[in-house]
Design an enzyme around this catalytic site. Structure first.
Site, PDB file in Angstrom:
ATOM      1  CB  CYS A   1     -36.148  -6.997  73.007  1.00  0.00           C
ATOM      2  SG  CYS A   1     -35.269  -5.457  73.279  1.00  0.00           S
TER       3      CYS A   1
ATOM      4  CG  HIS B   1     -31.116  -8.084  73.412  1.00  0.00           C
ATOM      5  ND1 HIS B   1     -30.365  -7.514  72.398  1.00  0.00           N
ATOM      6  CD2 HIS B   1     -32.156  -7.235  73.629  1.00  0.00           C
ATOM      7  CE1 HIS B   1     -30.949  -6.381  72.014  1.00  0.00           C
ATOM      8  NE2 HIS B   1     -32.030  -6.196  72.743  1.00  0.00           N
TER       9      HIS B   1
HETATM   10  N1  LIG Z   1     -35.088  -2.951  67.913  1.00  0.00           N
HETATM   11  C1  LIG Z   1     -35.475  -3.849  68.813  1.00  0.00           C
HETATM   12  O1  LIG Z   1     -34.800  -4.877  69.047  1.00  0.00           O
HETATM   13  C2  LIG Z   1     -36.745  -3.663  69.588  1.00  0.00           C
HETATM   14  C3  LIG Z   1     -37.194  -4.720  70.366  1.00  0.00           C
HETATM   15  C4  LIG Z   1     -38.387  -4.593  71.075  1.00  0.00           C
HETATM   16  C5  LIG Z   1     -39.109  -3.439  70.993  1.00  0.00           C
HETATM   17  N2  LIG Z   1     -38.654  -2.401  70.234  1.00  0.00           N
HETATM   18  C6  LIG Z   1     -39.492  -1.196  70.152  1.00  0.00           C
HETATM   19  O2  LIG Z   1     -40.068  -1.184  68.838  1.00  0.00           O
HETATM   20  C7  LIG Z   1     -40.218   0.174  68.411  1.00  0.00           C
HETATM   21  C8  LIG Z   1     -39.481   0.373  67.088  1.00  0.00           C
HETATM   22  O3  LIG Z   1     -38.089   0.160  67.297  1.00  0.00           O
HETATM   23  P1  LIG Z   1     -37.031   0.142  66.097  1.00  0.00           P
HETATM   24  O4  LIG Z   1     -35.810  -0.413  66.706  1.00  0.00           O
HETATM   25  O5  LIG Z   1     -37.623  -0.514  64.900  1.00  0.00           O
HETATM   26  O6  LIG Z   1     -36.876   1.731  65.795  1.00  0.00           O
HETATM   27  P2  LIG Z   1     -36.404   2.454  64.430  1.00  0.00           P
HETATM   28  O7  LIG Z   1     -35.535   1.571  63.617  1.00  0.00           O
HETATM   29  O8  LIG Z   1     -35.886   3.765  64.863  1.00  0.00           O
HETATM   30  O9  LIG Z   1     -37.808   2.679  63.637  1.00  0.00           O
HETATM   31  C9  LIG Z   1     -38.766   3.609  64.065  1.00  0.00           C
HETATM   32  C10 LIG Z   1     -39.969   3.636  63.131  1.00  0.00           C
HETATM   33  O10 LIG Z   1     -40.895   4.622  63.609  1.00  0.00           O
HETATM   34  C11 LIG Z   1     -41.097   5.626  62.587  1.00  0.00           C
HETATM   35  N3  LIG Z   1     -41.163   6.953  63.206  1.00  0.00           N
HETATM   36  C12 LIG Z   1     -40.178   7.588  63.905  1.00  0.00           C
HETATM   37  N4  LIG Z   1     -40.598   8.822  64.292  1.00  0.00           N
HETATM   38  C13 LIG Z   1     -41.862   8.971  63.823  1.00  0.00           C
HETATM   39  C14 LIG Z   1     -42.827  10.015  63.886  1.00  0.00           C
HETATM   40  N5  LIG Z   1     -42.589  11.172  64.510  1.00  0.00           N
HETATM   41  N6  LIG Z   1     -44.028   9.814  63.289  1.00  0.00           N
HETATM   42  C15 LIG Z   1     -44.313   8.643  62.660  1.00  0.00           C
HETATM   43  N7  LIG Z   1     -43.435   7.616  62.560  1.00  0.00           N
HETATM   44  C16 LIG Z   1     -42.219   7.775  63.135  1.00  0.00           C
HETATM   45  C17 LIG Z   1     -39.899   5.518  61.666  1.00  0.00           C
HETATM   46  O11 LIG Z   1     -40.256   5.999  60.385  1.00  0.00           O
HETATM   47  P3  LIG Z   1     -39.172   6.727  59.391  1.00  0.00           P
HETATM   48  O12 LIG Z   1     -38.344   5.627  58.782  1.00  0.00           O
HETATM   49  O13 LIG Z   1     -40.056   7.396  58.411  1.00  0.00           O
HETATM   50  O14 LIG Z   1     -38.367   7.660  60.237  1.00  0.00           O
HETATM   51  C18 LIG Z   1     -39.635   4.009  61.694  1.00  0.00           C
HETATM   52  O15 LIG Z   1     -40.532   3.363  60.818  1.00  0.00           O
HETATM   53  C19 LIG Z   1     -39.705   1.057  69.550  1.00  0.00           C
HETATM   54  O16 LIG Z   1     -40.788   1.448  70.367  1.00  0.00           O
HETATM   55  C20 LIG Z   1     -38.756   0.128  70.299  1.00  0.00           C
HETATM   56  O17 LIG Z   1     -38.598   0.489  71.639  1.00  0.00           O
HETATM   57  C21 LIG Z   1     -37.501  -2.490  69.515  1.00  0.00           C
END
Ligand SMILES: NC(=O)c1ccc[n+]([C@@H]2O[C@H](COP(=O)([O-])OP(=O)(O)OC[C@H]3O[C@@H](n4cnc5c(N)ncnc54)[C@H](OP(=O)(O)O)[C@@H]3O)[C@@H](O)[C@H]2O)c1
Length: 355
Positions: A154, A247
């Site tokens: 991001c 950010h």
């Molecule tokens: N947040 C940001 O601003 C942002 C920005 C850019 C990129 N990202 C990237 O985008 C991705 C998601 O980030 P997030 O912030 O949305 O994370 P998050 O809120 O922790 O969500 C993670 C997702 O992945 C699923 N998951 C976790 N462990 C799993 C497993 N073992 N098997 C299958 N599914 C699983 C979760 O499902 P459950 O609900 O079932 O646990 C949830 O749907 C990451 O790679 C992060 O680095 C995030």
């Protein structure tokens, strides 16, 4: 083909649908003119539940009823679509995304797992649309019918967008950035409130190194079917702050040639992607908004500009160490994640990759 004229929308799947970024995808796909969410997948904790039950919906927009009633699949299940968006954590994405690509799907990913693979596009359509050419190499070398196409970290996305016109107009020699990153950037539930309230947490794990290498890759050039990273020196320090979304980045940049303040401001104001990119449904009217008012941009006031797809720049001042210093802001789960992926998929569509 597409271009908003088809009667039938393209069914798409969503991996990691229940998380912070996954929810933004649900929101942005709810009224999308070309894509329709057909499948949602998450971990075994969520599999088999309705989306409404599995996802703790935390956006201010209403959860679409159709999605609320969907049953959550597992991320390795066969999904009824040729395109998937991925909002998985990196460890899960490392296996799940290639599995989808091998099955013939185009995977538009937010995860860091495959961003730096030599044959995987790390795409910002306004800056490096030619990176999409790596899809043909990826499919040939890996024997896949599908492919993985990634968007950057991001903080990288806003920084790369703010730097791209400066690199083009003046050449970049050195860049220093310190980020102030919102709590939603750590996912949900993310950082415990007792750690972050009234506090600043330095050194987000691996984040600084990701920004340094990803910006160099995005601002690099294609040569003989490979990306040659931009050669300027860059140093990034990262901090988590008690902001919900957005950010902020404090940047100093040294140029190859001298530039006046008005030349720098005009480089930002005049910056555009190609006409084809500008016409995509998720593209902001202006990729960069330069705010000349003092003490701007601010997350609370500016982060939703252009439905969260704008990069905001302001506070340009001479830098006694390098040439110029300024502030950059972007919406981490929209332009920094879900919105960026949807824009990448739209660009792939007009390039004929979804035909
Ligand atoms: N947040 C940001 O601003 C942002 C920005 C850019 C990129 N990202 C990237 O985008 C991705 C998601 O980030 P997030 O912030 O949305 O994370 P998050 O809120 O922790 O969500 C993670 C997702 O992945 C699923 N998951 C976790 N462990 C799993 C497993 N073992 N098997 C299958 N599914 C699983 C979760 O499902 P459950 O609900 O079932 O646990 C949830 O749907 C990451 O790679 C992060 O680095 C995030």
């Amino acid at each position: 083909m597409l271009r908003g004229k088809t009667a039938q929308k393209i069914p798409v799947g969503l991996l990691g649908a229940t998380g912070a970024v996954g929810q933004r995808f649900v929101e942005r796909l709810a009224d999308h003119p070309w894509f329709e969410l057909a499948a949602v997948a998450a971990s075994d904790r969520s599999k088999g539940k309705s989306y409404a039950e599995a996802a703790r919906w935390r956006l201010t927009s209403a959860l679409p009823e159709r999605v609320a009633a969907m049953t959550v699949a597992g991320v390795t299940d066969e999904l009824p679509c040729a395109i998937v968006f991925s909002a998985l954590d990196a460890a899960t994405a490392r296996e799940a995304e290639p599995l989808c690509a091998r099955r013939g799907m185009l995977v538009f990913s937010n995860a860091s797992a495959h961003r730096m693979d030599a044959d995987v596009p790390l795409l910002i359509p306004e800056i490096n649309p030619e990176a999409l050419g790596l899809v043909a190499r990826q499919q040939k070398e890996r024997g896949w019918k599908g492919a993985i196409i990634t968007n950057a970290n991001c903080s990288t996305i806003f920084l790369a967008i703010a730097l791209a016109p400066l690199q083009r107009e003046f050449g970049l020699e050195k860049v220093f950035v310190a980020t102030m990153q919102a709590v939603s950037g750590a996912g949900y539930p993310g950082v415990p409130s007792l750690d972050i309230l009234g506090n600043v947490i330095p050194d987000i794990p691996e984040e600084g190194a990701k920004i340094e290498r990803e910006v160099a890759r995005i601002l690099g050039r294609m040569q003989d079917g490979a990306v040659v990273p931009a050669p300027f020196t860059m140093s990034a320090m990262t901090y988590r702050v008690a902001v919900e979304d957005g950010h902020t980045e404090s940047v100093s940049a040294g140029f190859s040639r001298r530039a006046s303040a008005s030349e720098v401001e005009n480089a930002w104001r005049d910056f555009r992607g190609s006409a084809e990119v500008a016409a995509l449904p998720s593209a902001p009217k202006l990729p960069i908004h330069y705010l000349s008012e003092p003490q701007r941009p601010q997350p609370r006031r500016d982060v939703d500009t252009e439905r969260g797809m704008a990069t905001l720049v302001g506070g340009l001042k001479p830098c006694p160490l390098l040439d110029w210093k300024f502030t950059v802001l972007g919406h981490n789960t929209i332009r920094g994640a879900a919105g960026a992926s949807v824009l990448n998929a739209e660009y792939a569509a007009v390039q004929g990759l979804l035909d």
